[in-house]
Design a protein around this motif. Structure first.
Motif, short mmCIF file in Angstrom:
data_model
loop_
_atom_site.label_atom_id
_atom_site.label_comp_id
_atom_site.label_asym_id
_atom_site.label_seq_id
_atom_site.Cartn_x
_atom_site.Cartn_y
_atom_site.Cartn_z
N PHE A 186 5.73 69.10 -15.09
CA PHE A 186 4.81 68.71 -14.13
C PHE A 186 4.34 70.44 -13.45
CE2 PHE A 186 5.82 64.40 -14.16
CZ PHE A 186 4.69 63.94 -14.58
N ASN A 187 5.34 71.13 -13.71
CA ASN A 187 5.33 72.69 -12.89
C ASN A 187 5.46 72.38 -11.66
OD1 ASN A 187 5.32 75.35 -13.19
ND2 ASN A 187 2.89 75.30 -12.86
N LEU A 188 6.31 71.76 -11.13
CA LEU A 188 6.78 71.35 -9.56
C LEU A 188 7.53 72.54 -9.20
CD1 LEU A 188 7.21 67.68 -9.63
CD2 LEU A 188 5.26 69.14 -9.30
N PRO A 189 7.53 73.01 -7.79
CA PRO A 189 8.35 73.92 -7.30
C PRO A 189 9.66 73.48 -7.18
CG PRO A 189 7.01 73.15 -5.67
CD PRO A 189 6.38 72.52 -7.00
N LEU A 190 10.60 74.47 -7.20
CA LEU A 190 12.12 74.42 -6.72
C LEU A 190 12.45 75.63 -6.00
CD1 LEU A 190 14.74 72.80 -7.38
CD2 LEU A 190 15.34 74.48 -9.24
N GLU A 191 13.01 75.21 -4.75
CA GLU A 191 13.53 76.44 -3.86
C GLU A 191 14.93 76.56 -4.03
OE1 GLU A 191 11.33 77.86 -1.82
OE2 GLU A 191 9.77 76.63 -2.11
N GLN A 192 15.31 77.85 -4.09
CA GLN A 192 16.89 78.31 -4.20
C GLN A 192 17.44 79.03 -3.23
OE1 GLN A 192 17.06 79.19 -8.31
NE2 GLN A 192 18.17 77.31 -8.78
N VAL A 193 18.58 79.11 -2.96
CA VAL A 193 19.33 80.13 -2.00
C VAL A 193 20.47 80.54 -2.92
CG1 VAL A 193 20.52 80.49 -0.06
CG2 VAL A 193 18.51 79.18 0.32
N ASP A 194 20.50 81.79 -3.16
CA ASP A 194 21.52 82.44 -4.01
C ASP A 194 22.73 82.78 -3.02
OD1 ASP A 194 23.44 83.64 -5.60
OD2 ASP A 194 22.03 84.86 -6.84
N PHE A 195 24.01 82.26 -3.14
CA PHE A 195 25.02 82.34 -2.11
C PHE A 195 25.72 83.69 -2.75
CE2 PHE A 195 24.54 77.81 -1.45
CZ PHE A 195 24.35 77.94 0.02
N GLY A 196 25.66 84.26 -3.82
CA GLY A 196 26.30 85.47 -4.38
C GLY A 196 27.76 84.95 -4.77
N GLN A 197 27.77 83.94 -5.22
CA GLN A 197 29.15 83.25 -5.40
C GLN A 197 29.07 82.53 -6.83
OE1 GLN A 197 30.38 80.57 -2.34
NE2 GLN A 197 31.19 82.47 -1.05
N SER A 198 30.43 82.42 -7.45
CA SER A 198 30.34 81.54 -8.65
C SER A 198 31.64 80.63 -8.46
CB SER A 198 30.50 82.30 -10.05
OG SER A 198 29.15 83.00 -10.27
N ALA A 199 31.54 79.64 -9.13
CA ALA A 199 32.66 78.82 -9.16
C ALA A 199 33.53 78.75 -10.45
CB ALA A 199 32.44 77.27 -8.74
N VAL A 200 34.85 78.96 -10.20
CA VAL A 200 35.83 78.71 -11.27
C VAL A 200 36.27 77.25 -11.40
CG1 VAL A 200 37.97 79.43 -12.54
CG2 VAL A 200 36.44 81.19 -11.62
N ILE A 201 36.26 76.50 -12.23
CA ILE A 201 36.98 75.06 -12.34
C ILE A 201 37.83 74.76 -13.18
CG2 ILE A 201 34.94 74.11 -11.28
CD1 ILE A 201 33.99 73.07 -13.90
N ALA A 202 39.13 74.11 -12.85
CA ALA A 202 39.95 73.71 -13.78
C ALA A 202 40.75 72.77 -13.27
CB ALA A 202 40.89 75.06 -14.09
N LEU A 216 22.13 76.95 -3.89
CA LEU A 216 21.54 75.69 -3.25
C LEU A 216 20.14 75.68 -3.84
CD1 LEU A 216 22.00 73.48 -0.90
CD2 LEU A 216 20.96 75.21 0.61
N SER A 217 19.81 74.53 -4.46
CA SER A 217 18.33 74.23 -4.78
C SER A 217 17.81 72.88 -4.39
CB SER A 217 18.65 74.16 -6.47
OG SER A 217 19.23 75.20 -7.01
N TRP A 218 16.67 73.02 -4.18
CA TRP A 218 16.01 71.62 -3.55
C TRP A 218 14.61 71.66 -3.95
CZ3 TRP A 218 16.92 75.87 -0.71
CH2 TRP A 218 16.00 76.14 0.27
N MET A 219 13.84 70.67 -4.19
CA MET A 219 12.83 70.26 -4.27
C MET A 219 12.11 70.00 -2.96
SD MET A 219 12.17 68.32 -7.61
CE MET A 219 10.18 68.13 -7.49
N PRO A 220 11.11 70.81 -2.54
CA PRO A 220 10.41 70.31 -0.99
C PRO A 220 10.03 69.09 -0.95
CG PRO A 220 9.90 72.49 -1.73
CD PRO A 220 10.51 71.90 -2.84
N ARG A 221 9.21 68.39 -2.20
CA ARG A 221 8.96 67.03 -2.17
C ARG A 221 9.56 66.51 -3.74
NH1 ARG A 221 4.43 64.98 0.60
NH2 ARG A 221 3.62 64.11 -1.62
N PRO A 222 10.43 65.61 -3.52
CA PRO A 222 10.83 65.09 -4.55
C PRO A 222 10.29 63.83 -5.23
CG PRO A 222 12.35 64.50 -2.91
CD PRO A 222 11.16 65.40 -2.36
N ILE A 223 8.91 63.99 -5.26
CA ILE A 223 7.90 62.99 -5.51
C ILE A 223 6.75 63.73 -6.37
CG2 ILE A 223 8.79 61.32 -4.18
CD1 ILE A 223 6.09 61.69 -2.67
#
Length: 426
Positions: A191-207, A293-300
């Motif tokens: 649908f080519n819908l917008p996605l807003e993002q904030v890059d925190f400049g971090q990565s996660a290591v999980i284990a 942090l990612s979010w759709m302004p209108r998730p419909i």
């Protein structure tokens, strides 16, 4: 039609069929929604054709049901019980009874305990691979049509229904499409819908890490100069005490600790976290991913709703990702229920706008709270450090102040009040 998660339900190439709801993505959000919708239709005595589309079976290198563990908040478990889903997962959970929060190299520290709120636990930790197998086993026994392995190749919008063309050649016509297909949502792309993002400049290591003593159902959140470090209690295996680790840090450090030898990793973790949980003795396989942090302004969209990570993805600082996604599901179910009871079109624009209104405040407040936490606790500006340390100490000195924090940690909505906490200490 009863679901068979291991096949395409006997469908042949180019078969076309109609469905009321097509759920694209069968990880935790999609599978939970499918089972909850099936129960809703049964409880109402209504006919509801549900189709779940998923590319991989749990255990088959499924990105949504991998080796990670997540915390399911107490409020979320209450909802999952009401939806009839928790009974499939209850034997998989490890309780969190206490949470210790601290700020490394500073005096800020506080604790949350379930007994203070009259609860048996604050949440439960579940391992996603086991969860996936349990949910798909339940789907196999339901009336859900499960197309797995299969994936969306093309989506054609229509006024009264969407047409979904799958990789297998199967064609579906759906009154409502629910996108539960994660951050890289194919539905959103179509649908080519917008996605807003904030890059925190971090990565996660999980284990998963081993410990020299029992965790006694404690969870820990440690704020370090490079980012937050969280440890969640897991079930023992062969007498080995285990914790699930999520460690946020700058991307170049994450790359190093992802690939360094085990002894170096365990030593660095011990230095960053300290010994309040005991001594770390081993670490399992490690993975890393960027934190945004990612979010759709209108998730419909027209006859389409986005839930879970397809609608928003959070920093893991407070463990609220699935809990927020579950609230998406609960609100969507309430809208579908009202439409079924009133005999209305479940994909009508009125239903979509009703869903949007229900989700707006919760999403906005949660996204803002997470962003504020990340920025506030990843900043070494000394007035901010002093302020957050004092704030954590105030929580320890005056337990009633913990109620809002506990409500959010337990996945409870705005307006729920906790009144069982003891008065402030003199």
């Amino acid at each position: 039609m009863s679901g068979d998660a291991g096949s395409n339900q006997g469908t042949s190439p180019l078969e076309t069929f109609e469905t009321d709801i097509a759920i694209v993505g069968g990880a935790m959000a999609g599978a939970t929604l499918a089972l909850a919708l099936d129960k809703l239709a049964s409880d109402l005595g209504k006919s509801l054709r549900i189709t779940l589309i998923e590319a991989r079976r749990p255990g088959d290198e499924h990105p949504g049901f991998d080796g990670r563990a997540i915390a399911v908040a107490e409020g979320s478990i209450t909802e999952l019980k009401r939806l009839g889903v928790w009974r499939h997962l209850s034997q998989l959970g490890t309780s969190i009874t206490d949470i210790h929060v601290s700020d490394r190299s500073h005096f800020g520290m506080t604790e949350l305990g379930s007994k203070a709120f009259g609860l048996p636990y604050l949440g439960q930790v579940v391992e996603l691979e086991a969860v996936g197998k349990a949910l798909f086993a339940a789907i196999e026994k339901s009336q859900i049509r499960c197309l797995c392995p299969d994936s969306l190749q093309r989506l054609e919008a229509g006024q009264d229904a969407h047409t979904l063309v799958l990789a297998s050649g199967v064609v579906l016509k759906a009154k409502l499409v629910v996108a539960a297909d994660g951050l890289g949502s194919a539905v959103r792309s179509h649908f080519n819908l917008p996605l807003e993002q904030v890059d925190f400049g971090q990565s996660a290591v999980i284990a998963n890490v081993a410990l020299d003593r029992p965790h006694n159902h404690w969870a820990w959140e440690r704020f370090t100069g490079s980012g937050p470090l969280a440890l969640l209690p897991m079930a023992d295996i062969h007498g080995q005490h285990r914790l699930s680790l999520v460690w946020a840090m700058p991307p170049e450090e994450a790359e190093h600790y992802h690939h360094c030898d085990e002894a170096e990793f365990v030593s660095a973790l011990q230095q960053a976290f300290g010994y309040r949980a005991g001594q770390f003795t081993a670490a399992g396989s490690r993975h890393s991913y960027e934190l945004k942090l990612s979010w759709m302004p209108r998730p419909i969209h027209h006859r389409c709703v986005f839930v879970g990570n397809a609608a928003q993805t959070l920093h893991p600082i407070a463990g609220q990702g699935f809990n927020l996604g579950l609230r998406d599901i609960v609100d969507l179910l309430s809208v579908v229920k009202a439409a079924l009871v009133q005999g209305e079109d479940i994909g009508d624009i009125r239903q979509l706008h009703a869903y949007l209104r229900l989700r707006e405040q919760d999403r906005r407040e949660t996204l803002l709270a997470i962003e504020s936490l990340v920025r506030g606790f990843s900043n070494q500006y000394w007035p901010l450090v002093a302020g957050r340390s004092l704030g954590l100490r105030l929580l320890s000195w005056c337990p009633p102040l913990k109620a809002p924090l506990a409500s959010r940690a337990m996945g409870w909505r705005r307006g729920v009040r906790l009144s069982t906490v003891s008065p402030c200490e003199d």
